[in-house]
Motif scaffolding. Structure first.
Motif, short mmCIF file in Angstrom:
data_model
loop_
_atom_site.label_atom_id
_atom_site.label_comp_id
_atom_site.label_asym_id
_atom_site.label_seq_id
_atom_site.Cartn_x
_atom_site.Cartn_y
_atom_site.Cartn_z
N ASP A 30 0.87 -1.26 0.01
CA ASP A 30 0.10 -0.20 0.00
C ASP A 30 0.90 1.12 0.10
OD1 ASP A 30 -2.16 1.66 0.08
OD2 ASP A 30 -2.81 1.37 2.17
N LEU A 31 0.92 1.73 -1.17
CA LEU A 31 2.18 2.97 -1.24
C LEU A 31 1.71 4.03 -1.04
CD1 LEU A 31 4.10 1.79 -4.47
CD2 LEU A 31 4.58 0.86 -2.20
N ARG A 32 1.37 4.44 0.17
CA ARG A 32 0.76 5.50 0.82
C ARG A 32 1.34 5.92 2.16
NH1 ARG A 32 -2.75 4.72 4.90
NH2 ARG A 32 -3.78 2.57 4.93
N LEU A 33 1.24 7.10 2.82
CA LEU A 33 1.67 7.19 4.10
C LEU A 33 1.38 6.27 5.22
CD1 LEU A 33 3.40 9.47 5.86
CD2 LEU A 33 1.15 10.72 6.18
N HIS A 34 2.47 5.79 5.72
CA HIS A 34 2.24 4.83 6.94
C HIS A 34 1.78 3.24 6.41
CE1 HIS A 34 2.74 8.01 9.46
NE2 HIS A 34 1.42 8.44 9.28
N GLY A 35 1.77 3.32 5.05
CA GLY A 35 1.50 1.96 4.31
C GLY A 35 2.85 1.18 4.38
N THR A 36 2.63 -0.18 3.84
CA THR A 36 3.79 -0.88 3.79
C THR A 36 4.17 -1.39 2.44
OG1 THR A 36 2.59 -2.84 4.06
CG2 THR A 36 3.45 -1.97 6.26
N TYR A 37 5.30 -1.95 1.88
CA TYR A 37 5.70 -2.22 0.65
C TYR A 37 6.60 -3.30 0.78
CZ TYR A 37 10.24 -0.37 1.53
OH TYR A 37 11.68 -0.20 2.01
N GLN A 38 6.65 -4.02 -0.31
CA GLN A 38 7.69 -5.45 -0.28
C GLN A 38 8.11 -5.41 -1.91
OE1 GLN A 38 8.85 -7.46 2.15
NE2 GLN A 38 10.14 -7.92 0.31
N LEU A 39 9.41 -5.29 -2.11
CA LEU A 39 10.08 -5.48 -3.01
C LEU A 39 10.32 -6.95 -3.29
CD1 LEU A 39 12.51 -2.42 -2.88
CD2 LEU A 39 10.56 -2.60 -4.83
N GLU A 40 10.24 -7.60 -4.59
CA GLU A 40 10.28 -8.79 -4.60
C GLU A 40 11.46 -9.43 -4.40
OE1 GLU A 40 9.68 -11.49 -8.53
OE2 GLU A 40 7.58 -10.73 -7.86
N ASN B 125 13.70 -8.73 -2.28
CA ASN B 125 14.40 -7.72 -1.70
C ASN B 125 13.96 -7.30 -0.49
OD1 ASN B 125 15.99 -5.18 -1.74
ND2 ASN B 125 16.93 -6.38 -3.70
N ALA B 126 14.04 -5.98 -0.16
CA ALA B 126 13.48 -5.17 0.97
C ALA B 126 12.11 -4.93 1.13
CB ALA B 126 14.51 -3.96 1.11
N GLY B 127 11.38 -4.64 2.15
CA GLY B 127 10.32 -4.14 2.46
C GLY B 127 10.51 -3.10 3.49
N PRO C 150 4.66 14.73 -1.57
CA PRO C 150 4.71 14.72 -3.02
C PRO C 150 4.40 16.23 -3.35
CG PRO C 150 2.41 13.86 -2.39
CD PRO C 150 3.33 14.04 -0.89
N PRO C 151 5.49 16.35 -4.63
CA PRO C 151 6.22 15.52 -5.24
C PRO C 151 7.70 15.60 -4.86
CG PRO C 151 5.81 17.24 -6.60
CD PRO C 151 5.13 17.50 -5.29
N HIS C 152 8.04 15.75 -3.67
CA HIS C 152 9.37 16.25 -3.33
C HIS C 152 10.11 15.32 -2.38
CE1 HIS C 152 8.37 20.10 -4.95
NE2 HIS C 152 7.16 20.26 -4.02
N ARG C 153 9.48 14.57 -1.48
CA ARG C 153 10.43 13.75 -0.66
C ARG C 153 9.40 12.54 -0.05
NH1 ARG C 153 10.43 14.14 5.03
NH2 ARG C 153 12.33 13.65 5.88
N PHE C 154 9.99 11.36 0.04
CA PHE C 154 9.60 10.45 1.10
C PHE C 154 10.64 9.62 1.79
CE2 PHE C 154 10.13 7.83 -2.51
CZ PHE C 154 10.82 6.57 -2.10
N THR C 155 10.34 8.93 2.97
CA THR C 155 11.07 8.32 3.93
C THR C 155 10.53 6.99 4.01
OG1 THR C 155 10.31 9.32 5.90
CG2 THR C 155 12.24 10.44 4.79
N ALA C 156 11.06 6.03 4.35
CA ALA C 156 10.81 4.57 4.37
C ALA C 156 11.67 3.82 5.14
CB ALA C 156 10.35 4.09 3.21
N THR C 157 11.40 2.60 5.90
CA THR C 157 12.21 1.90 6.40
C THR C 157 12.79 0.83 5.20
OG1 THR C 157 10.52 0.20 7.18
CG2 THR C 157 11.24 2.08 8.91
N TRP C 158 13.71 0.35 5.67
CA TRP C 158 14.21 -0.74 4.60
C TRP C 158 14.54 -1.66 5.26
CZ3 TRP C 158 14.52 -0.35 -0.61
CH2 TRP C 158 15.38 -1.03 -1.38
N GLU C 159 13.78 -2.74 5.39
CA GLU C 159 13.99 -4.18 6.15
C GLU C 159 14.10 -5.07 5.44
OE1 GLU C 159 10.40 -4.28 8.78
OE2 GLU C 159 10.13 -2.02 8.67
N GLU D 57 17.31 -6.98 9.47
CA GLU D 57 18.06 -5.82 10.00
C GLU D 57 17.20 -4.55 9.17
OE1 GLU D 57 21.77 -5.77 8.51
OE2 GLU D 57 22.70 -7.10 9.96
N VAL D 58 17.24 -3.59 10.02
CA VAL D 58 16.22 -2.39 9.43
C VAL D 58 17.43 -1.28 9.32
CG1 VAL D 58 14.54 -0.60 10.18
CG2 VAL D 58 14.27 -3.17 10.93
N SER D 59 17.03 -0.54 8.27
CA SER D 59 17.77 0.82 7.91
C SER D 59 16.84 1.54 7.14
CB SER D 59 18.85 0.59 7.01
OG SER D 59 18.57 -0.13 5.71
#
Length: 212
Positions: free
Chosen positions: A61-71, A73-75, A83-92, A96-98
């Motif tokens: 769910d690619l929205r604020l506070h939503g989660t994602y999973q790259l096939e 790879n990381a989620g 939008p359309p300037h900046r976003f931040t996300a965890t990289w798990e 490990e979390v970055s």
């Protein structure tokens, strides 16, 4: 013809640090300007239908506070979105979390710059072993896909990436990326011999060639 070496050289790299609540973190930053509007560049980086065209299949769910999973790879969780300037996300990944921070800035009417920070708590032993190239080379390959896509798709497509990375051209691109991350690490104050040794190990990891 898309030149992978030219693309690797087009990326600016910087190594730094950032203080987080959990302590000091390492930051690897990649920057590149594209022949695209800021709105189009933002959409290419955030639209679930477009991301697989240059990076990896993505679900969630690619929205604020939503989660994602790259096939394969990381989620993670999208922590901020402006939008359309900046976003931040965890990289798990791998337990490990970055964190990642992506910024899009207009540069004239039809050009825009992408800045990507990968922020991670890295212990000294692992940093000494691989340096910033551990994540930097992977992101360079991602930006190569993005540049290919934004230039009209003439180059390394996601469906060709597995074969490309083991090709002579792919190996040269990863070796160059690792070398340039070593130079960025040296510019940030790392001992040159240590940075070069870490780059050799990173190159060996990505290419499967034993380090000297």
């Amino acid at each position: 013809m898309f030149d992978a070496t030219e693309q690797i050289n087009a990326v600016q790299r910087q190594v730094g640090s950032r203080t987080l609540a959990a302590g000091e973190a390492r930051v690897a930053t990649l920057s590149q300007t594209y022949q695209a509007t800021a709105e189009d560049l933002w959409d290419a980086c955030t639209n679930a239908e477009r991301i697989p065209r240059w990076f990896l299949p993505i679900s969630g769910d690619l929205r604020l506070h939503g989660t994602y999973q790259l096939e394969g790879n990381a989620g993670g969780t999208i922590e901020t979105c402006e939008p359309p300037h900046r976003f931040t996300a965890t990289w798990e990944m791998g337990g490990e979390v970055s964190w990642i921070e992506v910024r899009v800035t207009p540069v004239g009417d039809d050009r825009a710059r992408l800045d990507l920070d990968h922020i991670a708590h890295v212990d000294q032993d692992r940093w000494a072993q691989f340096g910033p190239g551990a994540v930097g080379v992977g992101w360079d390959l991602g930006l190569l896909g993005l540049a290919t896509y934004l230039s009209g798709g003439v180059g390394v497509r996601p469906e060709d990436s597995a074969a490309w990375v083991v090709s002579a051209e792919g190996r040269r691109a990863m070796e160059l990326s690792s070398q340039l991350w070593s130079e960025a690490s040296i510019a940030a104050g790392t001992d040159p011999d240590e940075a070069k040794a870490a780059a050799e190990r990173t190159t060996a990891f990505y290419t499967g060639t034993p380090a000297a």
